[in-house]
Design a protein around this motif. Structure first.
Motif, PDB file in Angstrom:
ATOM      1  N   ILE A  60      27.199 131.361 139.364  1.00 18.88           N
ATOM      2  CA  ILE A  60      27.947 132.427 138.702  1.00 18.88           C
ATOM      3  C   ILE A  60      29.072 132.893 139.614  1.00 18.88           C
ATOM      4  O   ILE A  60      28.845 133.204 140.781  1.00 18.88           O
ATOM      5  CB  ILE A  60      27.018 133.615 138.368  1.00 18.88           C
ATOM      6  CG1 ILE A  60      25.861 133.152 137.483  1.00 18.88           C
ATOM      7  CG2 ILE A  60      27.795 134.737 137.696  1.00 18.88           C
ATOM      8  CD1 ILE A  60      24.801 134.215 137.265  1.00 18.88           C
ATOM      9  N   GLN A  61      30.286 132.954 139.086  1.00 14.81           N
ATOM     10  CA  GLN A  61      31.427 133.359 139.903  1.00 14.81           C
ATOM     11  C   GLN A  61      31.431 134.868 140.132  1.00 14.81           C
ATOM     12  O   GLN A  61      30.982 135.649 139.292  1.00 14.81           O
ATOM     13  CB  GLN A  61      32.747 132.941 139.239  1.00 14.81           C
ATOM     14  CG  GLN A  61      33.953 133.090 140.156  1.00 14.81           C
ATOM     15  CD  GLN A  61      35.246 132.667 139.487  1.00 14.81           C
ATOM     16  OE1 GLN A  61      35.392 132.789 138.290  1.00 14.81           O
ATOM     17  NE2 GLN A  61      36.188 132.161 140.267  1.00 14.81           N
ATOM     18  N   LYS A  62      31.957 135.268 141.259  1.00 13.37           N
ATOM     19  CA  LYS A  62      32.043 136.686 141.622  1.00 13.37           C
ATOM     20  C   LYS A  62      32.980 137.456 140.697  1.00 13.37           C
ATOM     21  O   LYS A  62      33.771 136.872 139.950  1.00 13.37           O
ATOM     22  CB  LYS A  62      32.533 136.826 143.063  1.00 13.37           C
ATOM     23  CG  LYS A  62      33.948 136.267 143.273  1.00 13.37           C
ATOM     24  CD  LYS A  62      34.362 136.329 144.731  1.00 13.37           C
ATOM     25  CE  LYS A  62      35.765 135.719 144.906  1.00 13.37           C
ATOM     26  NZ  LYS A  62      36.197 135.729 146.322  1.00 13.37           N
ATOM     27  N   ASN A  63      32.874 138.788 140.772  1.00  8.72           N
ATOM     28  CA  ASN A  63      33.745 139.710 140.050  1.00  8.72           C
ATOM     29  C   ASN A  63      33.688 139.501 138.539  1.00  8.72           C
ATOM     30  O   ASN A  63      34.722 139.358 137.876  1.00  8.72           O
ATOM     31  CB  ASN A  63      35.191 139.609 140.552  1.00  8.72           C
ATOM     32  CG  ASN A  63      35.346 140.085 141.979  1.00  8.72           C
ATOM     33  OD1 ASN A  63      34.635 140.986 142.414  1.00  8.72           O
ATOM     34  ND2 ASN A  63      36.257 139.475 142.719  1.00  8.72           N
ATOM     35  N   VAL A 106      40.763 128.414 139.092  1.00  4.71           N
ATOM     36  CA  VAL A 106      41.042 128.780 137.697  1.00  4.71           C
ATOM     37  C   VAL A 106      40.108 128.046 136.723  1.00  4.71           C
ATOM     38  O   VAL A 106      40.355 128.029 135.524  1.00  4.71           O
ATOM     39  CB  VAL A 106      42.511 128.480 137.321  1.00  4.71           C
ATOM     40  CG1 VAL A 106      43.447 129.388 138.102  1.00  4.71           C
ATOM     41  CG2 VAL A 106      42.854 127.002 137.562  1.00  4.71           C
ATOM     42  N   GLY A 107      39.018 127.456 137.240  1.00  2.00           N
ATOM     43  CA  GLY A 107      38.091 126.724 136.374  1.00  2.00           C
ATOM     44  C   GLY A 107      37.058 127.626 135.725  1.00  2.00           C
ATOM     45  O   GLY A 107      37.200 128.856 135.703  1.00  2.00           O
ATOM     46  N   PRO A 108      35.981 127.037 135.191  1.00  2.00           N
ATOM     47  CA  PRO A 108      34.916 127.805 134.528  1.00  2.00           C
ATOM     48  C   PRO A 108      34.307 128.827 135.479  1.00  2.00           C
ATOM     49  O   PRO A 108      34.147 128.571 136.680  1.00  2.00           O
ATOM     50  CB  PRO A 108      33.895 126.731 134.145  1.00  2.00           C
ATOM     51  CG  PRO A 108      34.661 125.449 134.122  1.00  2.00           C
ATOM     52  CD  PRO A 108      35.719 125.589 135.170  1.00  2.00           C
ATOM     53  N   GLN A 109      33.963 129.988 134.933  1.00  2.00           N
ATOM     54  CA  GLN A 109      33.400 131.056 135.764  1.00  2.00           C
ATOM     55  C   GLN A 109      31.904 130.879 135.999  1.00  2.00           C
ATOM     56  O   GLN A 109      31.364 131.436 136.960  1.00  2.00           O
ATOM     57  CB  GLN A 109      33.665 132.412 135.115  1.00  2.00           C
ATOM     58  CG  GLN A 109      35.135 132.821 135.120  1.00  2.00           C
ATOM     59  CD  GLN A 109      35.340 134.192 134.517  1.00  2.00           C
ATOM     60  OE1 GLN A 109      35.095 134.413 133.336  1.00  2.00           O
ATOM     61  NE2 GLN A 109      35.793 135.124 135.326  1.00  2.00           N
ATOM     62  N   PHE A 165      35.248 128.819 147.877  1.00  5.79           N
ATOM     63  CA  PHE A 165      36.097 129.298 148.969  1.00  5.79           C
ATOM     64  C   PHE A 165      37.426 129.873 148.473  1.00  5.79           C
ATOM     65  O   PHE A 165      38.444 129.783 149.157  1.00  5.79           O
ATOM     66  CB  PHE A 165      36.325 128.175 149.980  1.00  5.79           C
ATOM     67  CG  PHE A 165      35.047 127.642 150.568  1.00  5.79           C
ATOM     68  CD1 PHE A 165      34.298 128.422 151.438  1.00  5.79           C
ATOM     69  CD2 PHE A 165      34.564 126.394 150.209  1.00  5.79           C
ATOM     70  CE1 PHE A 165      33.108 127.955 151.973  1.00  5.79           C
ATOM     71  CE2 PHE A 165      33.373 125.905 150.739  1.00  5.79           C
ATOM     72  CZ  PHE A 165      32.639 126.704 151.617  1.00  5.79           C
ATOM     73  N   ASP A 166      37.382 130.457 147.294  1.00  6.60           N
ATOM     74  CA  ASP A 166      38.541 131.187 146.777  1.00  6.60           C
ATOM     75  C   ASP A 166      38.422 132.634 147.263  1.00  6.60           C
ATOM     76  O   ASP A 166      37.600 133.400 146.769  1.00  6.60           O
ATOM     77  CB  ASP A 166      38.558 131.138 145.244  1.00  6.60           C
ATOM     78  CG  ASP A 166      39.659 131.997 144.651  1.00  6.60           C
ATOM     79  OD1 ASP A 166      40.509 132.493 145.421  1.00  6.60           O
ATOM     80  OD2 ASP A 166      39.665 132.193 143.422  1.00  6.60           O
ATOM     81  N   PHE A 167      39.234 133.003 148.242  1.00  8.23           N
ATOM     82  CA  PHE A 167      39.182 134.346 148.814  1.00  8.23           C
ATOM     83  C   PHE A 167      40.361 135.205 148.370  1.00  8.23           C
ATOM     84  O   PHE A 167      40.630 136.260 148.955  1.00  8.23           O
ATOM     85  CB  PHE A 167      39.159 134.264 150.345  1.00  8.23           C
ATOM     86  CG  PHE A 167      38.031 133.413 150.877  1.00  8.23           C
ATOM     87  CD1 PHE A 167      36.722 133.645 150.479  1.00  8.23           C
ATOM     88  CD2 PHE A 167      38.281 132.373 151.759  1.00  8.23           C
ATOM     89  CE1 PHE A 167      35.681 132.862 150.963  1.00  8.23           C
ATOM     90  CE2 PHE A 167      37.242 131.592 152.262  1.00  8.23           C
ATOM     91  CZ  PHE A 167      35.944 131.846 151.851  1.00  8.23           C
ATOM     92  N   SER A 168      41.046 134.766 147.341  1.00  3.36           N
ATOM     93  CA  SER A 168      42.180 135.537 146.842  1.00  3.36           C
ATOM     94  C   SER A 168      41.688 136.743 146.053  1.00  3.36           C
ATOM     95  O   SER A 168      40.561 136.770 145.559  1.00  3.36           O
ATOM     96  CB  SER A 168      43.066 134.658 145.956  1.00  3.36           C
ATOM     97  OG  SER A 168      42.328 134.209 144.826  1.00  3.36           O
ATOM     98  N   GLU A 169      42.543 137.728 145.923  1.00  6.76           N
ATOM     99  CA  GLU A 169      42.221 138.890 145.109  1.00  6.76           C
ATOM    100  C   GLU A 169      42.407 138.535 143.641  1.00  6.76           C
ATOM    101  O   GLU A 169      43.156 137.617 143.299  1.00  6.76           O
ATOM    102  CB  GLU A 169      43.142 140.060 145.479  1.00  6.76           C
ATOM    103  CG  GLU A 169      42.904 140.603 146.874  1.00  6.76           C
ATOM    104  CD  GLU A 169      41.512 141.182 147.043  1.00  6.76           C
ATOM    105  OE1 GLU A 169      41.024 141.839 146.112  1.00  6.76           O
ATOM    106  OE2 GLU A 169      40.907 140.964 148.113  1.00  6.76           O
ATOM    107  N   PRO A 170      41.706 139.250 142.732  1.00  8.38           N
ATOM    108  CA  PRO A 170      41.879 138.964 141.303  1.00  8.38           C
ATOM    109  C   PRO A 170      43.336 139.134 140.883  1.00  8.38           C
ATOM    110  O   PRO A 170      44.028 140.021 141.376  1.00  8.38           O
ATOM    111  CB  PRO A 170      40.991 140.027 140.627  1.00  8.38           C
ATOM    112  CG  PRO A 170      40.013 140.439 141.671  1.00  8.38           C
ATOM    113  CD  PRO A 170      40.741 140.321 142.982  1.00  8.38           C
TER     114      PRO A 170
END
Length: 282
Positions: A60-63, A106-109, A165-170
């Motif tokens: 499950i992706q964060k945020n 930008v893939g599936p959450q 390892f996506d550490f960018s902000e939403p």
């Protein structure tokens, strides 16, 4: 054992129950790996629904905001193991492995992970910690187990590197569309701001421009309008909808509803229409 049990604080959890449980609001702050041991698990977000049964694994992706439903099946108790992959730990792994990513994922959450011998053996290795949560070694091994989980996920699906390892902000997303899709979640305004990629001050400023009122006021009005719609057109009972609409108690919902519309939510559709016509005639 309590449900859910926190085996390693903030990292490893074990959920156990014998009756259906629905969590109205779940804020997935961290990337999370879930192994279903027994029973049925489902996650409903504003954009998708995913479910799994015994032996399946879900990343499950964060945020994210979502509703979790945990259902025992065939007379067996519901059981699941949950590992949170916190960002500070993932950053350390990225440094150790010299992983550099320059773009936002930008893939599936939510991704179902194919089972294999490595991952099955990994979760089997966690069982002793679940059974002996008070042992000192449990806390010592926590970090190592998280690292192992990450390496096994990358071995199974190398493309998960961008996910983990996506550490960018939403991204600063469409505020109006997001709020109309998620108004029913009972979370602090600060979390709505974070999920839309804004500071709290920026969120309130943009919100005022779009909706012409403060966030808390709009949320109350939007939830009450939806409640009236469900009662009038869908013939829903107040006790069946107040939690789904973000109200913490039936008494608070009833008080707010009557203050807004002049009648209690338990009154008939005809009473609501009569009150509406009276107000319009004044």
């Amino acid at each position: 054992m309590t449900n859910p049990a926190e085996i390693i604080p903030g990292i490893l959890f074990y959920s156990y129950l014998s009756t259906v449980r629905k969590d109205k609001v779940a804020f997935m702050e961290h990337n999370t790996l879930v192994l279903q041991i027994a029973g049925h698990f489902s996650l409903q977000t504003a954009s998708e629904q995913v479910s799994m049964g015994p032996g399946q694994m879900l990343l499950i992706q964060k945020n994210q905001l979502g509703e979790l439903t945990k259902t025992p099946v065939d007379g067996q108790d519901y059981q699941t193991i949950v590992i949170t992959l916190q960002e500070d730990m993932l950053r350390k792994i990225a440094l150790e492995e010299q992983i550099e990513l320059g773009q936002k994922y930008v893939g599936p959450q939510n991704i179902l992970i194919p089972g294999n011998d490595y991952l099955r053996a990994f979760f089997q290795s966690i069982i002793p910690y679940v059974r002996h949560p008070d042992e000192k070694i449990t806390h010592t091994m926590g970090v190592l187990k998280v690292k192992e989980a990450v390496h096994l996920l990358l071995h199974t699906m190398p493309e998960l590197e961008e996910f983990l390892f996506d550490f960018s902000e939403p991204y600063k997303m469409d505020l109006e569309r997001f709020m109309h899709s998620n108004f029913h979640y009972n979370i602090p305004v600060e979390k709505f701001a974070r999920l839309t990629g804004r500071s709290l001050a920026g969120f309130k400023r943009d919100f005022q421009k779009i909706f012409g009122m403060a966030p808390r006021h709009w949320l109350q009005e939007r939830r009450l309008a939806e409640a009236r719609h469900l009662i009038e057109t869908k013939h829903k009972k107040p006790s069946a909808i107040y939690l789904d609409l973000g109200f913490e108690s039936l008494s608070h919902f009833s008080y707010s509803f009557k203050k807004k519309f002049g009648v209690a939510p338990t009154e008939t559709r005809g009473d609501l229409e009569s009150k509406k016509n009276t107000i319009q005639a004044l």
